[in-house]
Design a protein around this motif. Structure first.
Motif, PDB file in Angstrom:
ATOM      1  N   GLU A 153     -34.753 -84.382  23.988  1.00  0.00           N
ATOM      2  CA  GLU A 153     -35.630 -85.467  24.413  1.00  0.00           C
ATOM      3  C   GLU A 153     -37.071 -85.199  24.001  1.00  0.00           C
ATOM      4  O   GLU A 153     -37.795 -86.100  23.581  1.00  0.00           O
ATOM      5  N   PHE A 154     -37.495 -83.958  24.103  1.00  0.00           N
ATOM      6  CA  PHE A 154     -38.860 -83.569  23.772  1.00  0.00           C
ATOM      7  C   PHE A 154     -39.139 -83.723  22.274  1.00  0.00           C
ATOM      8  O   PHE A 154     -40.183 -84.230  21.883  1.00  0.00           O
ATOM      9  N   THR A 155     -38.190 -83.282  21.442  1.00  0.00           N
ATOM     10  CA  THR A 155     -38.406 -83.303  19.987  1.00  0.00           C
ATOM     11  C   THR A 155     -37.929 -84.602  19.342  1.00  0.00           C
ATOM     12  O   THR A 155     -38.343 -84.929  18.237  1.00  0.00           O
ATOM     13  N   GLY A 156     -37.006 -85.300  20.007  1.00  0.00           N
ATOM     14  CA  GLY A 156     -36.411 -86.495  19.398  1.00  0.00           C
ATOM     15  C   GLY A 156     -35.383 -86.144  18.338  1.00  0.00           C
ATOM     16  O   GLY A 156     -34.969 -86.990  17.555  1.00  0.00           O
ATOM     17  N   ASN A 157     -34.966 -84.883  18.306  1.00  0.00           N
ATOM     18  CA  ASN A 157     -34.007 -84.414  17.303  1.00  0.00           C
ATOM     19  C   ASN A 157     -32.805 -83.757  17.964  1.00  0.00           C
ATOM     20  O   ASN A 157     -32.920 -83.197  19.054  1.00  0.00           O
ATOM     21  N   LYS A 158     -31.673 -83.794  17.274  1.00  0.00           N
ATOM     22  CA  LYS A 158     -30.470 -83.098  17.724  1.00  0.00           C
ATOM     23  C   LYS A 158     -30.744 -81.600  17.683  1.00  0.00           C
ATOM     24  O   LYS A 158     -31.374 -81.098  16.758  1.00  0.00           O
ATOM     25  N   CYS A 159     -30.272 -80.886  18.695  1.00  0.00           N
ATOM     26  CA  CYS A 159     -30.504 -79.445  18.767  1.00  0.00           C
ATOM     27  C   CYS A 159     -29.184 -78.691  18.901  1.00  0.00           C
ATOM     28  O   CYS A 159     -28.174 -79.263  19.317  1.00  0.00           O
ATOM     29  N   ARG A 160     -29.214 -77.441  18.567  1.00  0.00           N
ATOM     30  CA  ARG A 160     -28.060 -76.555  18.649  1.00  0.00           C
ATOM     31  C   ARG A 160     -28.458 -75.269  19.359  1.00  0.00           C
ATOM     32  O   ARG A 160     -29.628 -74.904  19.420  1.00  0.00           O
ATOM     33  N   ILE A 161     -27.450 -74.556  19.845  1.00  0.00           N
ATOM     34  CA  ILE A 161     -27.661 -73.259  20.490  1.00  0.00           C
ATOM     35  C   ILE A 161     -27.214 -72.172  19.533  1.00  0.00           C
ATOM     36  O   ILE A 161     -26.125 -72.253  18.959  1.00  0.00           O
ATOM     37  N   ILE A 162     -28.054 -71.167  19.366  1.00  0.00           N
ATOM     38  CA  ILE A 162     -27.715 -70.024  18.518  1.00  0.00           C
ATOM     39  C   ILE A 162     -27.615 -68.794  19.424  1.00  0.00           C
ATOM     40  O   ILE A 162     -28.462 -68.580  20.287  1.00  0.00           O
ATOM     41  N   LEU A 163     -26.605 -67.977  19.205  1.00  0.00           N
ATOM     42  CA  LEU A 163     -26.471 -66.689  19.883  1.00  0.00           C
ATOM     43  C   LEU A 163     -26.939 -65.597  18.936  1.00  0.00           C
ATOM     44  O   LEU A 163     -26.536 -65.562  17.783  1.00  0.00           O
ATOM     45  N   PHE A 164     -27.798 -64.713  19.427  1.00  0.00           N
ATOM     46  CA  PHE A 164     -28.258 -63.574  18.648  1.00  0.00           C
ATOM     47  C   PHE A 164     -27.705 -62.305  19.244  1.00  0.00           C
ATOM     48  O   PHE A 164     -27.666 -62.165  20.458  1.00  0.00           O
ATOM     49  N   LYS A 167     -30.649 -80.585  26.494  1.00  0.00           N
ATOM     50  CA  LYS A 167     -30.968 -82.012  26.635  1.00  0.00           C
ATOM     51  C   LYS A 167     -32.476 -82.242  26.651  1.00  0.00           C
ATOM     52  O   LYS A 167     -32.990 -83.151  25.983  1.00  0.00           O
ATOM     53  N   GLU A 168     -33.202 -81.410  27.408  1.00  0.00           N
ATOM     54  CA  GLU A 168     -34.662 -81.544  27.475  1.00  0.00           C
ATOM     55  C   GLU A 168     -35.312 -81.313  26.119  1.00  0.00           C
ATOM     56  O   GLU A 168     -36.264 -82.004  25.748  1.00  0.00           O
ATOM     57  N   LYS A 169     -34.819 -80.335  25.378  1.00  0.00           N
ATOM     58  CA  LYS A 169     -35.374 -80.041  24.046  1.00  0.00           C
ATOM     59  C   LYS A 169     -35.123 -81.218  23.109  1.00  0.00           C
ATOM     60  O   LYS A 169     -36.013 -81.603  22.342  1.00  0.00           O
ATOM     61  N   LEU A 223     -29.101 -62.798  23.049  1.00  0.00           N
ATOM     62  CA  LEU A 223     -30.164 -63.768  23.262  1.00  0.00           C
ATOM     63  C   LEU A 223     -29.672 -65.129  22.799  1.00  0.00           C
ATOM     64  O   LEU A 223     -28.951 -65.225  21.806  1.00  0.00           O
ATOM     65  N   LEU A 224     -30.069 -66.174  23.511  1.00  0.00           N
ATOM     66  CA  LEU A 224     -29.777 -67.545  23.115  1.00  0.00           C
ATOM     67  C   LEU A 224     -31.076 -68.195  22.682  1.00  0.00           C
ATOM     68  O   LEU A 224     -32.136 -67.895  23.221  1.00  0.00           O
ATOM     69  N   LYS A 225     -30.965 -69.106  21.734  1.00  0.00           N
ATOM     70  CA  LYS A 225     -32.129 -69.889  21.324  1.00  0.00           C
ATOM     71  C   LYS A 225     -31.675 -71.305  21.062  1.00  0.00           C
ATOM     72  O   LYS A 225     -30.633 -71.530  20.445  1.00  0.00           O
ATOM     73  N   VAL A 226     -32.430 -72.266  21.562  1.00  0.00           N
ATOM     74  CA  VAL A 226     -32.175 -73.669  21.281  1.00  0.00           C
ATOM     75  C   VAL A 226     -33.066 -74.053  20.108  1.00  0.00           C
ATOM     76  O   VAL A 226     -34.286 -73.887  20.172  1.00  0.00           O
ATOM     77  N   VAL A 227     -32.463 -74.530  19.018  1.00  0.00           N
ATOM     78  CA  VAL A 227     -33.229 -74.897  17.827  1.00  0.00           C
ATOM     79  C   VAL A 227     -32.879 -76.315  17.404  1.00  0.00           C
ATOM     80  O   VAL A 227     -31.756 -76.782  17.615  1.00  0.00           O
TER      81      VAL A 227
END
Length: 157
Positions: free
Chosen positions: A143-154, A139-141, A10-14
């Motif tokens: 822009e939506f949050t205004g914060n840098k995001c990362r991808i996590i693999l589970f 990129k959308e996340k 599973l991937l999650k953008v946080v």
């Protein structure tokens, strides 16, 4: 579902500020109302879609009938004639602001393509279209949050 197509990934953008906490096992939920409001304001062009938090089903029908069956009686009444032959059924939640949502992306074998052999093993890589979709979501996340995001693999655990 074909079990051979399932992968335990599973991937999650946080948001980066939640990265360490998420890696420690904490999963954060956002308000469903927050996501639905963003879709309404942005015309369904942000994270998610206009049907966020709904179960939506289109049923192909020609006619709908109400049937009543009781002992010694059977009654069938035409309720609707559908010119298009489809009915949309939606089930939503009453209090979106009290409903938490948490999104993951599940990978299947359809998301991979073979890229070679090494030591008797077949090697795979993500298809370019999947990489592009993940990059767009990231990129959308941001822009939506205004914060840098990362991808996590589970993994499956």
């Amino acid at each position: 579902m074909d079990k051979s197509k399932e992968l335990p990934i599973l991937l999650k953008v946080v948001e980066e500020k939640y990265l360490q906490s998420t890696l420690s096992g904490n999963i954060f939920f956002g308000s469903l109302d927050l996501y639905k409001s963003a879709e309404n304001q942005q015309g369904d062009k942000v994270i998610g879609n206009a049907n966020e938090g709904k179960l939506k089903n289109e049923i192909n029908v020609a006619n709908i009938w109400l049937e009543i069956r009781k002992p010694h009686m059977e009654l069938s009444i035409p309720m609707m004639k559908s010119p298009k032959g489809k009915i949309t059924q939606e089930i939503g939640m009453k209090e979106d602001d009290n409903t938490g949502v948490c999104s993951f992306i599940g990978l299947s074998s359809d998301d991979l393509e073979e890229c070679g052999q090494k030591d008797g093993r077949t090697l795979f890589k993500l298809r370019q279209a999947v990489i592009d979709d993940i990059a767009k979501l990231l990129k959308e996340k941001e822009e939506f949050t205004g914060n840098k995001c990362r991808i996590i693999l589970f993994d499956k655990n």
